[in-house]
Design a protein around this motif. Structure first.
Motif, short mmCIF file in Angstrom:
data_model
loop_
_atom_site.label_atom_id
_atom_site.label_comp_id
_atom_site.label_asym_id
_atom_site.label_seq_id
_atom_site.Cartn_x
_atom_site.Cartn_y
_atom_site.Cartn_z
N THR A 78 6.12 -5.41 -15.66
CA THR A 78 5.49 -4.59 -16.68
C THR A 78 3.98 -4.68 -16.56
OG1 THR A 78 5.63 -6.39 -18.27
CG2 THR A 78 7.39 -4.74 -18.32
N ASN A 79 3.52 -5.71 -15.86
CA ASN A 79 2.07 -5.84 -15.65
C ASN A 79 1.69 -5.15 -14.35
OD1 ASN A 79 3.55 -7.70 -14.19
ND2 ASN A 79 1.92 -9.19 -14.12
N ARG A 80 0.43 -5.08 -14.07
CA ARG A 80 -0.04 -4.40 -12.87
C ARG A 80 0.30 -5.20 -11.62
NH1 ARG A 80 -3.37 -0.30 -13.43
NH2 ARG A 80 -4.43 -0.71 -11.48
N MET A 81 0.53 -4.47 -10.53
CA MET A 81 0.78 -5.11 -9.24
C MET A 81 -0.51 -5.69 -8.70
SD MET A 81 3.04 -2.41 -7.11
CE MET A 81 4.03 -1.24 -7.98
N THR A 82 -0.40 -6.75 -7.92
CA THR A 82 -1.57 -7.28 -7.25
C THR A 82 -1.94 -6.35 -6.11
OG1 THR A 82 -0.31 -8.57 -5.65
CG2 THR A 82 -0.83 -9.65 -7.77
N ASN A 83 -3.12 -6.52 -5.56
CA ASN A 83 -3.53 -5.69 -4.43
C ASN A 83 -2.59 -5.85 -3.24
OD1 ASN A 83 -5.67 -4.55 -5.76
ND2 ASN A 83 -7.17 -5.99 -4.98
N ASN A 84 -2.14 -7.08 -2.98
CA ASN A 84 -1.22 -7.31 -1.86
C ASN A 84 0.12 -6.64 -2.09
OD1 ASN A 84 -3.10 -8.81 -0.46
ND2 ASN A 84 -2.34 -10.78 -1.21
N GLU A 85 0.61 -6.69 -3.31
CA GLU A 85 1.89 -6.03 -3.63
C GLU A 85 1.76 -4.52 -3.50
OE1 GLU A 85 3.77 -9.14 -6.87
OE2 GLU A 85 2.32 -7.63 -7.54
N LEU A 86 0.66 -3.99 -4.00
CA LEU A 86 0.44 -2.56 -3.92
C LEU A 86 0.30 -2.12 -2.46
CD1 LEU A 86 0.08 0.09 -5.42
CD2 LEU A 86 -2.36 -0.41 -5.57
N MET A 87 -0.41 -2.90 -1.63
CA MET A 87 -0.56 -2.57 -0.22
C MET A 87 0.79 -2.61 0.49
SD MET A 87 -2.48 -1.43 2.13
CE MET A 87 -4.09 -1.56 1.40
N ALA A 88 1.64 -3.58 0.14
CA ALA A 88 2.97 -3.65 0.73
C ALA A 88 3.79 -2.41 0.37
CB ALA A 88 3.69 -4.91 0.26
N LEU A 89 3.65 -1.95 -0.84
CA LEU A 89 4.37 -0.76 -1.28
C LEU A 89 3.85 0.49 -0.56
CD1 LEU A 89 6.56 0.26 -3.19
CD2 LEU A 89 4.80 0.52 -4.95
N VAL A 90 2.54 0.61 -0.40
CA VAL A 90 1.94 1.74 0.30
C VAL A 90 2.38 1.73 1.77
CG1 VAL A 90 -0.24 2.78 1.08
CG2 VAL A 90 0.01 1.99 -1.28
N LYS A 91 2.43 0.56 2.39
CA LYS A 91 2.90 0.47 3.77
C LYS A 91 4.37 0.86 3.88
CE LYS A 91 -0.30 -3.00 5.54
NZ LYS A 91 -0.46 -4.38 6.01
N TYR A 92 5.14 0.51 2.86
CA TYR A 92 6.54 0.93 2.86
C TYR A 92 6.64 2.45 2.83
CZ TYR A 92 11.27 1.82 1.62
OH TYR A 92 12.54 2.33 1.63
N PHE A 93 5.87 3.09 1.97
CA PHE A 93 5.88 4.55 1.90
C PHE A 93 5.43 5.16 3.22
CE2 PHE A 93 5.18 4.00 -2.88
CZ PHE A 93 6.53 4.09 -3.15
N GLN A 94 4.43 4.57 3.83
CA GLN A 94 3.94 5.05 5.13
C GLN A 94 5.06 4.95 6.17
OE1 GLN A 94 0.65 2.75 6.61
NE2 GLN A 94 0.39 4.00 8.43
N ARG A 95 5.77 3.84 6.16
CA ARG A 95 6.86 3.64 7.11
C ARG A 95 8.00 4.63 6.86
NH1 ARG A 95 9.98 -2.06 8.34
NH2 ARG A 95 10.84 -1.35 10.32
N ALA A 96 8.26 4.94 5.60
CA ALA A 96 9.30 5.91 5.27
C ALA A 96 8.93 7.30 5.81
CB ALA A 96 9.52 5.97 3.76
N GLU A 97 7.66 7.66 5.74
CA GLU A 97 7.22 8.95 6.28
C GLU A 97 7.41 8.99 7.80
OE1 GLU A 97 6.70 11.37 4.37
OE2 GLU A 97 6.02 10.51 2.48
N ALA A 98 7.09 7.89 8.47
CA ALA A 98 7.28 7.81 9.92
C ALA A 98 8.76 7.95 10.27
CB ALA A 98 6.72 6.50 10.47
N THR A 99 9.60 7.35 9.45
CA THR A 99 11.05 7.43 9.67
C THR A 99 11.54 8.86 9.55
OG1 THR A 99 11.31 5.19 8.80
CG2 THR A 99 13.28 6.59 8.83
#
Length: 133
Positions: free
Chosen positions: A13-34
């Motif tokens: 419920t709290n904000r994601m850390t920068n590392n967590e947010l970056m991991a999520l953005v990389k996941y989305f990037q990887r999904a687009e490549a897929t």
């Protein structure tokens, strides 16, 4: 979607850390490549010219999405090879229309799940507000 579901499962419920947010953005990037690779693989097997052109346009759109995410991560990521293999095989065995519909169903589930993204969390760039893909 695994990274996204992880954040949902721990009840953030709290904000994601920068590392967590970056991991999520990389996941989305990887999904687009897929998705790009799946469309390209299916397009190689399609004989109908118009359908091939449509699939190549979809692949180009996914590549643009990948590039937008890359602007934020600054790194290249590899696609999920198991998903590329799975959907390419499904297209070969059951037809590309079936494979595309399965991909769309997965995307629709994701669109519904993202509504539960932690409140107030915004991803960078011009991708819509909360946890957009």
């Amino acid at each position: 979607m695994t990274a996204y579901l992880y954040f949902l499962s721990i009840g953030r419920t709290n904000r994601m850390t920068n590392n967590e947010l970056m991991a999520l953005v990389k996941y989305f990037q990887r999904a687009e490549a897929t998705e790009r690779d799946i469309c390209l693989n299916i397009a190689r097997r399609v004989a109908d010219g118009q359908n091939k052109i449509t699939l190549l346009k979809l692949a180009a759109e996914e590549a643009r999405h990948y590039s937008k995410w890359k602007q934020h991560t600054g790194v290249d990521v590899k696609p999920f090879r198991s998903q590329v293999w799975f959907y390419t095989t499904i297209a070969a065995l059951l037809g590309y229309t079936f494979a595309i519909k399965q991909m769309e169903a997965r995307l629709n589930r994701f669109q519904n799940e993202k509504k539960h993204c932690p409140a107030g969390e915004k991803l960078p760039g011009d991708h819509r507000n909360q946890c957009s893909r």
